[in-house]
Each structure stands twice: as structure tokens, then as C-alpha cells.
Scaffold this active site. Structure first.
Site, short mmCIF file in Angstrom:
data_model
loop_
_atom_site.label_atom_id
_atom_site.label_comp_id
_atom_site.label_asym_id
_atom_site.label_seq_id
_atom_site.Cartn_x
_atom_site.Cartn_y
_atom_site.Cartn_z
N CYS A 31 5.84 -17.07 4.48
CA CYS A 31 5.48 -17.86 3.48
C CYS A 31 5.59 -19.17 3.24
O CYS A 31 6.37 -19.99 4.33
CB CYS A 31 5.05 -16.92 2.77
SG CYS A 31 3.64 -17.60 2.11
N HIS B 189 4.16 -11.23 4.11
CA HIS B 189 5.07 -10.84 3.52
C HIS B 189 5.67 -9.14 3.65
O HIS B 189 5.23 -8.50 3.57
CB HIS B 189 4.27 -11.45 2.44
CG HIS B 189 4.58 -12.44 0.98
ND1 HIS B 189 5.14 -13.10 0.58
CD2 HIS B 189 3.71 -13.20 1.56
CE1 HIS B 189 5.16 -14.00 0.25
NE2 HIS B 189 4.05 -13.91 1.02
N GLU C 47 8.59 -8.30 2.79
CA GLU C 47 9.02 -7.45 1.65
C GLU C 47 8.57 -6.95 0.44
O GLU C 47 8.62 -6.38 0.08
CB GLU C 47 10.22 -8.92 1.44
CG GLU C 47 9.54 -9.01 -0.08
CD GLU C 47 8.39 -10.84 0.78
OE1 GLU C 47 8.38 -10.85 1.95
OE2 GLU C 47 7.72 -11.56 0.02
#
Lengths: 82, 231
Positions: free
Chosen positions: B85, B194, B196
Site C-alpha cells: 500500500c 494488504h 499482512e
């Protein structure tokens, strides 16, 4: 105050979503004759002393490499104002 | 296996990235933007957020930070780097990846679970995926519209440098449905979604099997760990 003014615009062939949204709003308020809006940036670099040619050259370099991104923007002008 | 995570002023997802690294079996090492010492890490993650308040352009000021300068230098020597991002925006502003990211086509901040197709599984961060594997990870951004010149787009397609493409609708107007890229060497990967946030059952996207069970993001971090072990 002496200053260098850097003007930056989004590239002509790029969609400028911000300008488009403002244009739509202007149209809604009745200004239908405005065909498009494009929004750029004006950056002022202030000096406490007189601006030299070297300052202007350095500002042009910074304008090209850091203050703008040549993938999405054009530096339109770098000018001195006393 | 040490993986550094750089925190800039305004970074938000640094702790999430550290957690993902831990869950994948690595040791996260917090790194600070003003410090040019990367503490001999084996790989680096540039996490999401709004570094320097997104002032000037997203990622532009972070690209000038001492830690980033060192990342640029070491990436040239093959250090694996993942930009997520805002981290992706920092990578394009650092010229480690080509092109630029502009405001989403429809102006809105988009936050949703996003389906992607893995186009290139030969990179440091995607080698655990199958080619053309479809994955689901969260997407949350306001300036995720990928753009590049026609010439750059042709080069990216011809050299297979597009790592991820958006599936089931393009959320932000990205050209060629580009969600993520890699460099020619395959050690630098940047993407808007994302990974994560999809690493632990109970905290990921909903899947057909169960609510919040999606962990497709874990393979990003397992990929780099596997590569570093084999190197």
C-alpha cells in the site's frame, strides 16, 4: 519576501479525478459553460535574502526530481518573485 | 531469519507486518525511518499507512528518508523488499518500481476483501503461490490507481513484471488491472492490497469455509523465508 514559485499540473492526458469532481459541482451550480477543471499545485520557496541564478537552478532540479513526479505531473513553471 | 519493518511518521500497519512475519516463522526487526542502519536484516517490508501525512504526494517524502535510501542501495544488491500500500507508493516514488499511483478513479476510499490473481510466482515474495492462483486479501486505499506510460505498460506485460491483477472488478481504475508489480530481478515487490491482514484464522477475510478464516497473505512472508533459507 523573495520567493521562487513552482507550478505543477497533472499531465494533460491523465484523468484528474479531483478536477472532474469540482467540474461536476460547478455544473450543478449552473456554470454549464465550463468544459473542464484541472487542479495543480503552487509551491512557494521563501528566502531571507536575494535569490541568485544558482538558487533558481537548484529549485528547477528539485522541482523536476522531488517536488513533482514526472510519471503523473508536469512542472509548468519555476519563476522568481521579488 | 530477520525481516525488517520500517516505521515512518504516519505508518499504521508496521505492527501488523511484524505479526505476519512472526506467524510465518521469521523474526521481525523494527527499523526507524531516520536511521540508515538496517541492522543486517535478510529482507525488508515497507508497511502501509500515511507516511508524512501523504504530504506532497503519497510516499514522496518517505522516499527521501535515510532508511529508504539504504533500502534502495541494498535492493540493487538483491535484498528482498516488499512494499504494501503506502509502501508500494514509496517504492514507485523511489523508482525501485516504475509508474505512479493516483487517486482512485471514483474518488472514494475503498476498503474491502479483494480477489487477486497471482501472475508471477517467480519473485522473492510470491514463490509459494501457484501460477494463476486466486487469492483473497484486504484492500484499503484512497490513492491506488496505478498508471504508467504505454511504453512502460508494454514492458511490464512483455517481461512478466505484473505480479498481481485485480479480479472480479477493478476497485480503483488501475491500468491493466494492475494490483502489484515486481522488478526484473524479482526481489522487489509492491502491491496495494494488504497481505499482512490475512495471516491468522479468525482475523482474515471471510471464505466459503468459515468467517474470517482467510490466510492467503501468509504465503508472501513464507515465500521470502523459504528463499532466504535456500540462498
Amino acid at each position: 519576501m523573495p520567493k521562487i514559485i513552482v507550478e505543477i499540473m497533472p499531465k494533460q492526458d491523465l484523468l484528474d479525478p479531483q478536477g472532474k469532481a469540482v467540474a461536476n459541482s460547478l455544473h450543478r451550480s449552473g456554470q454549464k459553460e465550463i468544459s473542464a477543471v484541472r487542479i495543480g499545485k503552487r509551491i512557494e520557496l521563501h528566502f531571507e535574502r536575494e535569490i541568485t541564478d544558482k538558487d533558481l537552478e537548484e529549485a528547477k532540479t528539485q522541482a523536476a526530481n522531488f517536488l513533482s513526479n514526472d510519471v503523473i505531473e508536469d512542472v509548468v513553471a519555476v519563476t522568481k518573485e521579488d | 531469519m530477520k525481516i525488517g519493518v520500517i516505521t515512518y511518521p504516519g505508518t499504521l500497519d508496521d505492527r501488523d507486518a511484524q505479526r505476519a512475519i512472526r506467524l510465518a516463522g521469521g523474526t521481525p526487526v523494527p527499523l526507524w525511518h531516520a536511521d540508515d542502519d538496517l541492522k543486517k536484516v535478510d529482507a525488508v517490508v515497507l508497511p502501509g499507512g500515511f507516511s508524512y501525512g501523504d504530504y506532497l504526494r503519497c510516499g514522496a517524502i518517505a522516499a527521501q528518508a535515510p532508511a529508504t535510501k539504504e533500502v534502495i542501495r541494498l535492493a540493487g544488491q538483491g535484498l528482498p523488499v516488499l512494499g504494501i500500500c503506502n509502501g508500494f507508493q514509496i517504492l514507485v516514488e523511489s523508482h525501485l518500481l516504475p509508474g505512479g499511483l493516483i487517486r482512485n478513479e471514483k474518488q472514494h476510499f475503498v476498503c474491502k476483501d479483494q480477489k487477486l490473481r497471482v501472475e508471477n510466482n517467480q519473485t522473492s515474495w510470491t514463490n509459494m503461490f501457484e501460477k494463476d492462483e486466486e487469492i483473497l486479501i484486504p484492500l484499503k486505499n484512497g490513492e491506488g490507481g496505478y498508471i504508467a506510460s504505454d511504453e512502460t505498460l508494454k514492458m511490464l506485460e512483455a517481461e512478466n513484471l505484473i505480479t498481481f491483477r485485480y479480479l472480479d472488478g477493478n476497485p480503483n481504475g488501475s491500468l491493466n488491472d494492475i494490483a502489484g508489480l515486481t522488478n526484473k530481478r524479482g526481489n522487489v515487490v509492491g502491491l496495494m492490497p494488504h497481505p499482512e491482514h490475512a495471516v491468522e484464522p479468525g482475523f482474515g477475510p471471510d471464505t466459503k469455509t468459515a468467517m474470517r478464516s482467510g490466510i492467503d497473505g501468509l504465503k508472501f512472508f513464507q515465500s521470502v523465508l523459504q528463499q532466504v533459507v535456500n540462498a
